[in-house]
Design an enzyme around this catalytic site. Structure first.
Site, PDB file in Angstrom:
ATOM      1  N   GLU A  81      -6.625   8.571  17.257  1.00  7.67           N
ATOM      2  CA  GLU A  81      -7.101   9.961  17.338  1.00  7.67           C
ATOM      3  C   GLU A  81      -7.868  10.327  16.068  1.00  7.67           C
ATOM      4  O   GLU A  81      -8.915  10.991  16.126  1.00  7.67           O
ATOM      5  CB  GLU A  81      -5.921  10.937  17.535  1.00  7.67           C
ATOM      6  CG  GLU A  81      -5.239  10.854  18.884  1.00  7.67           C
ATOM      7  CD  GLU A  81      -4.305   9.657  19.013  1.00  7.67           C
ATOM      8  OE1 GLU A  81      -3.972   9.037  17.981  1.00  7.67           O
ATOM      9  OE2 GLU A  81      -3.919   9.322  20.148  1.00  7.67           O
TER      10      GLU A  81
ATOM     11  N   GLU B 264      -9.757  -1.771   4.839  1.00  9.59           N
ATOM     12  CA  GLU B 264      -8.582  -2.038   5.681  1.00  9.59           C
ATOM     13  C   GLU B 264      -8.992  -2.098   7.154  1.00  9.59           C
ATOM     14  O   GLU B 264      -8.617  -3.006   7.890  1.00  9.59           O
ATOM     15  CB  GLU B 264      -7.522  -0.946   5.469  1.00  9.59           C
ATOM     16  CG  GLU B 264      -6.358  -1.074   6.438  1.00  9.59           C
ATOM     17  CD  GLU B 264      -5.178  -0.157   6.109  1.00  9.59           C
ATOM     18  OE1 GLU B 264      -5.268   0.613   5.138  1.00  9.59           O
ATOM     19  OE2 GLU B 264      -4.169  -0.229   6.835  1.00  9.59           O
TER      20      GLU B 264
ATOM     21  N   GLN C 288       0.822  -1.209   0.000  1.00  7.36           N
ATOM     22  CA  GLN C 288       0.000   0.000   0.000  1.00  7.36           C
ATOM     23  C   GLN C 288       0.856   1.259   0.000  1.00  7.36           C
ATOM     24  O   GLN C 288       1.569   1.523   0.968  1.00  7.36           O
ATOM     25  CB  GLN C 288      -0.880  -0.007   1.255  1.00  7.36           C
ATOM     26  CG  GLN C 288      -1.651   1.273   1.466  1.00  7.36           C
ATOM     27  CD  GLN C 288      -2.652   1.146   2.595  1.00  7.36           C
ATOM     28  OE1 GLN C 288      -3.588   0.367   2.542  1.00  7.36           O
ATOM     29  NE2 GLN C 288      -2.439   1.911   3.648  1.00  7.36           N
ATOM     30  N   GLY C 289       0.818   2.014  -1.090  1.00  8.82           N
ATOM     31  CA  GLY C 289       1.604   3.246  -1.173  1.00  8.82           C
ATOM     32  C   GLY C 289       0.731   4.456  -0.888  1.00  8.82           C
ATOM     33  O   GLY C 289       0.336   5.169  -1.817  1.00  8.82           O
TER      34      GLY C 289
ATOM     35  N   SER D  61       1.067   6.467   2.678  1.00  6.72           N
ATOM     36  CA  SER D  61       1.803   7.434   3.523  1.00  6.72           C
ATOM     37  C   SER D  61       3.067   7.932   2.820  1.00  6.72           C
ATOM     38  O   SER D  61       3.695   7.198   2.067  1.00  6.72           O
ATOM     39  CB  SER D  61       2.214   6.779   4.841  1.00  6.72           C
ATOM     40  OG  SER D  61       1.115   6.169   5.464  1.00  6.72           O
TER      41      SER D  61
END
Ligand SMILES: Cc1cc2nc3c(=O)[nH]c(=O)nc-3n(C[C@H](O)[C@H](O)[C@H](O)COP(=O)(O)OP(=O)(O)OC[C@H]3O[C@@H](n4cnc5c(N)ncnc54)[C@H](O)[C@@H]3O)c2cc1C
Length: 396
Positions: free
Chosen positions: A378, A248, A130-131, A133
């Site tokens: 958060e 996810e 998974q690209g 971040s």
């Protein structure tokens, strides 16, 4: 009703007969099978379990058979998941393709993309990473700056991705890239499928304090990606990312004890409480009971949500809480065990620590990662506050 009962009985019988007993225990550290072209197995039972599940199409039980899935409906899939969990069967492999990009391609991919990519995922033969971040874009994912510029039938990609799990062992990446610099922050993002063997892609493993890591930084240097690898339309990336993150988080909220290397919570907790100082035993037992009740309530809520969803009720608000609740509960359970074991739980390696307590220390730290991966706790609370409770945006 009778049909589903019969189905349940047949699944149970099949699992009893086909899941080797050694695959009904939590996997030792490092023994997870990673899907992909470079499949390796630690032992013959692991291979057998993998191959038997693959032949059933049960890696992706609810995908259509034409794409290598099991062709099960939602109720049958739930029965299978429940039976796998009841027997404490290990996940036969770790597969981001099936859990994340697969469902997105099923819904939004072109016919060509589905035919090309889904069968390999469903058979565990292709590894995906998974690209999302980037060094400057984590929680603020829409701030990403990896660029893809159109050049004829290709996009030319330049930039970098970080914290990419298993990138160095992956065959393909689904990536968010910026295709329009002049559009707004969210509107200029698109999703591309990138062959990791393309010229100009390089990966660098990131070492962690533990000495082990599955994280990589990935670099793109004028990487040419066919336009046919664009998912949806240009500018759809943010909508697709939200859909993918929902898959996810759902997958993460289903991670059970049988799928992560670790310790049996209740078993270890009971022993530690029994060995504790008699004066503190009752208080410690209270903490263990609270964790066990929370876990049980969570499982019941999953069941209730599933039933309500099956009956056509809107369960999106409940589902939105799962990743947060489950990852925080997991953290609390390991914190409780560490508190029970006291200073004995602080060992990292070396003499004088039992194997079980060494595992506990690692698992305790690992439990924190689930509260970060796929969006931090958060951020989950922010999403719940805004989208579910409709609270005003404080600007955070
Ligand atoms: C185990 C694991 C696997 C991962 N795998 C992948 C992967 O395969 N591919 C990929 O792309 N990424 C992956 N990641 C990265 C993950 O998605 C990011 O770490 C995560 O989104 C947080 O981004 P960040 O690390 O940049 O932290 P930051 O965004 O810098 O956040 C730092 C802290 O600030 C808090 N914070 C930030 N913004 C707000 C806000 N608005 N309100 C309140 N608090 C806020 C966060 O909650 C956090 O505590 C993985 C991470 C982990 C832990």
């Amino acid at each position: 009703m009778k049909e589903i009962k019969d189905f349940k009985a047949s699944v149970r019988a099949w699992l009893e007969a086909n899941c080797p007993p050694s695959m009904r225990t939590p996997p030792p550290e490092g023994e997870m099978v990673l899907a992909g072209s470079r499949l390796t197995f630690s032992n013959p039972d692991q291979r057998l379990w993998f191959e038997r599940m693959r032949e059933q199409g049960w890696f992706a039980p609810d995908w259509p058979r034409e794409y290598g899935g099991g062709g099960l409906d939602a109720r049958q899939t739930r029965v299978l998941e429940t039976e796998l969990s009841r027997l404490k069967c290990r996940a036969p492999m770790f597969n981001l393709g099936i859990w994340m990009i697969g469902p997105v391609l099923l819904e939004f991919g072109s016919d060509e993309q589905k035919a090309r990519h889904l069968p390999g995922m469903a058979r565990g033969e292709v590894a995906w990473c998974q690209g999302f971040s980037e060094p400057g874009a984590g929680s603020d994912l829409a701030g990403l700056s990896c660029r893809a510029e159109r050049d004829g039938d290709h996009y030319v990609v330049n930039g970098s991705k970080i914290w990419t799990s298993y990138a160095d062992r992956s065959d393909w990446m689904y990536a968010l890239v910026r295709t329009d610099m002049s559009a707004g922050k969210h509107a200029g993002i698109s999703m591309l499928l990138i062959d990791m063997a393309s010229a100009g892609v390089s990966t660098r493993p990131i070492e962690l304090i533990s000495g082990k890591s599955h994280f990589c930084q990935v670099f793109f240097d004028n990487v040419r990606v066919p336009v046919a690898n664009l998912v949806g339309a240009e500018g759809d990336g943010w909508m697709l990312a939200k859909a993918l993150l929902a898959h996810e988080r759902r997958a993460m909220s289903k991670f059970g004890d049988n799928n992560v290397p670790g310790v049996d919570f209740l078993d270890l907790a009971r022993r530690l409480v029994a060995e504790a100082d008699p004066d503190s035993r009752a208080a410690l037992a209270d903490r263990v009971a609270a964790c066990a009740m929370d876990e049980h309530a969570y499982k019941l809520t999953l069941e209730r949500t599933h039933e309500a969803g099956g009956a056509g009720q809107d369960v999106s608000a409940l589902v939105a809480t799962f990743k947060y609740v489950h990852s925080e509960q997991n953290k609390t359970r390991y914190r409780t065990l560490t508190a029970l074991a006291g200073t004995d739980a602080l060992g990292w390696e070396g003499e004088g620590y039992s194997e079980e307590l060494l595992k506990l220390a690692r698992q305790w730290l690992n439990a924190y990662t689930y509260t970060v991966a796929g969006g931090t706790s958060e951020i989950q609370l922010n999403i719940l506050a805004r989208r579910v409770l409709g609270l005003p945006d404080s600007g955070g």
